[in-house]
Enzyme design. Structure first.
Site, PDB file in Angstrom:
ATOM      1  N   ASP A  32      36.167  39.730  22.836  1.00 36.17           N
ATOM      2  CA  ASP A  32      35.364  40.869  22.413  1.00 36.17           C
ATOM      3  C   ASP A  32      35.526  40.993  20.888  1.00 36.17           C
ATOM      4  OD1 ASP A  32      33.902  43.380  22.658  1.00 36.17           O
ATOM      5  OD2 ASP A  32      35.818  44.336  22.221  1.00 36.17           O
ATOM      6  N   ASP A 227      39.633  45.128  24.616  1.00 34.29           N
ATOM      7  CA  ASP A 227      40.473  46.318  24.440  1.00 34.29           C
ATOM      8  C   ASP A 227      39.826  47.611  24.889  1.00 34.29           C
ATOM      9  OD1 ASP A 227      38.551  46.442  22.354  1.00 34.29           O
ATOM     10  OD2 ASP A 227      39.879  47.762  21.217  1.00 34.29           O
ATOM     11  N   ASP A 231      35.113  46.742  28.508  1.00 31.54           N
ATOM     12  CA  ASP A 231      35.562  45.363  28.741  1.00 31.54           C
ATOM     13  C   ASP A 231      36.183  45.193  30.131  1.00 31.54           C
ATOM     14  OD1 ASP A 231      34.871  44.496  26.139  1.00 31.54           O
ATOM     15  OD2 ASP A 231      36.723  45.333  25.346  1.00 31.54           O
TER      16      ASP A 231
END
Length: 332
Positions: A32, A227, A231
Site C-alpha cells: 500500500d 496499515d 487494507d
C-alpha cells in the site's frame, strides 16, 4: 519457537508457526502507498484559490473526516488561523472524496472523477493539476455550489527505509507492486522514487483484495503490506498479510505478521528469517531420519544394549534442539 523469538527481537511479530513457515514461499509483495511506502503524514504544499474564502469552506468540510489528507488540510487551516464554519451535513464518498454542506453552501472535495460525476467544469485547470501530480503530489479539487473554487495539493514523503528495502526484495528475486487510490501520475512519481516497476493506481479500497486475487491467479504467492482499515480485506486475502505496527488496529488484527515501527526493511528480514528457519527444519528432519534409519536396523538385529539405544535416542533429540538453537545466532 526459536524462529518466532528471533523475529520478535527484530520487531517482526509472527502470529504463529504456520505464518513463519509460509513466509518463505513469498515471491510477490504488494505494498500500500500511504503509510507504508510513504510516512502517512501528508502536508499541504500548494493552495490555488479561485473563489474567496475557498480555504475556509474546505477546512470546515474536512474537519469531520478521518482521512489523512483531511487531517493535513485541517492542520494547514489551523496554521492559517482559519475559523471553522458551521457544518450542516457531511458524507464520505469512498475512494472519491467528501460531500458537505457548510454554512448553507454545498461543498465537494475530491478527485477528477467526483467532479466529472457532479458536472463540475475543471478542464481549464488541467495543466496545473498535471504539473502538481508529476511532482508526486495528491491533488484535491474543491467545488462550492457546483463551481470549481480551488485546488489543494498535498505531499506525503517517502520513508527513508523504503528504497533500500525494495531494492533488497528485488535482489531476493521477489516482485514488488504498489497499490494506491491516488491518480496514476502521482502514484508513478512516488514509485519512481523507490524504483517500483509495477503500480496499481486509482484503486478503490474494496478492489485491493481483488488485485491480490488477480496476482494469486497468476501463480504468485503474495504478501500484502498495509496499515489502514481499508487494507484489511486484502491482508486477509493474501497468502501472508503484513501489517505496519503504527497503523490501524483492525489491520494489525487481520494480518499474519506485524512489522513493529513501520520500517519496510522488516519485510526482507521476515522472508529471510523464514527461509533460514525452514532450512534449519529440513536439516533437523534429514539428520533425525538418517540417524534413525541407521540405528533402528542395528537395534532390531539385537546388536545394541538397551542403555546404549536409550542414550543414542537422547543424543538424537539433543542434536536437533542444539541445531535449532543455532538460529539465535544467525544474522538477518
Amino acid at each position: 519457537m526459536v524462529g518466532t523469538g528471533k523475529g520478535a527481537e527484530h520487531g517482526i511479530l509472527f502470529k504463529g508457526g504456520e505464518y513463519l513457515e509460509g513466509t518463505h514461499k513469498i515471491n510477490a509483495v504488494l505494498l500500500d502507498k500511504t503509510g507504508t511506502v510513504t510516512k502517512g503524514k501528508p502536508e499541504v504544499t500548494d493552495v490555488l484559490q479561485f473563489q474567496e474564502n475557498m480555504l475556509d469552506y474546505a477546512v470546515s468540510a474536512e474537519s469531520a473526516s478521518e482521512h489523512p489528507l483531511a487531517h493535513a488540510i485541517v492542520e494547514y487551516g489551523k496554521k492559517q488561523a482559519i475559523s471553522i464554519k458551521p457544518l450542516e451535513h457531511f458524507s464520505a464518498i469512498t475512494g472519491h472524496g467528501i460531500e458537505a454542506v457548510v454554512n448553507g453552501k454545498h461543498v465537494l472535495i475530491g478527485t477528477r472523477k467526483l467532479m466529472n460525476e457532479r458536472a463540475v467544469n475543471i478542464a481549464e485547470h488541467e495543466e496545473r493539476m498535471i504539473k502538481l501530480e508529476s511532482e508526486g503530489k495528491t491533488v484535491m479539487l474543491i467545488a462550492i455550489d457546483g463551481q470549481l473554487a480551488g485546488i489543494i495539493a498535498v505531499a506525503d514523503t517517502v520513508k527513508e527505509s523504503s528504497k533500500e528495502a525494495i531494492q533488497t526484495l528485488k535482489q531476493m528475486g521477489i516482485e514488488v507492486y504498489m497499490v494506491t487510490g491516488d491518480n496514476k501520475r502521482t502514484a508513478e512519481a512516488i514509485a519512481n522514487q523507490v524504483h517500483i516497476d509495477h503500480v496499481y493506481a486509482e484503486v478503490l479500497p474494496e478492489d485491493k483484495a481483488k488485485i491480490v486475487e488477480e496476482l494469486q491467479k497468476q501463480g504468485k504467492r503474495v504478501a500484502m503490506v498495509g496499515d489502514g482499515i481499508n487494507d484489511a480485506p486484502a491482508l486477509a486475502k493474501a497468502d501472508i498479510g503484513m501489517a505496519i505496527g503504527t497503523g490501524a488496529d483492525v489491520a494489525i488484527e487481520t494480518a499474519d505478521v506485524t512489522l513493529v515501527g513501520g520500517d519496510l526493511a522488516h519485510i526482507p528480514k521476515a522472508i529471510e528469517l523464514s527461509r533460514k528457519t525452514m532450512k534449519n527444519i529440513r536439516q533437523n528432519l534429514f539428520w533425525a531420519l538418517f540417524y534413525n534409519s541407521v540405528g533402528i536396523p542395528v537395534a532390531a538385529a539385537g546388536l545394541l544394549q538397551p542403555w546404549i539405544a536409550g542414550a543414542a535416542m537422547a543424543f538424537s533429540s539433543v542434536s536437533v534442539v542444539t541445531n535449532a538453537l543455532r538460529l539465535k545466532r544467525v544474522k538477518i
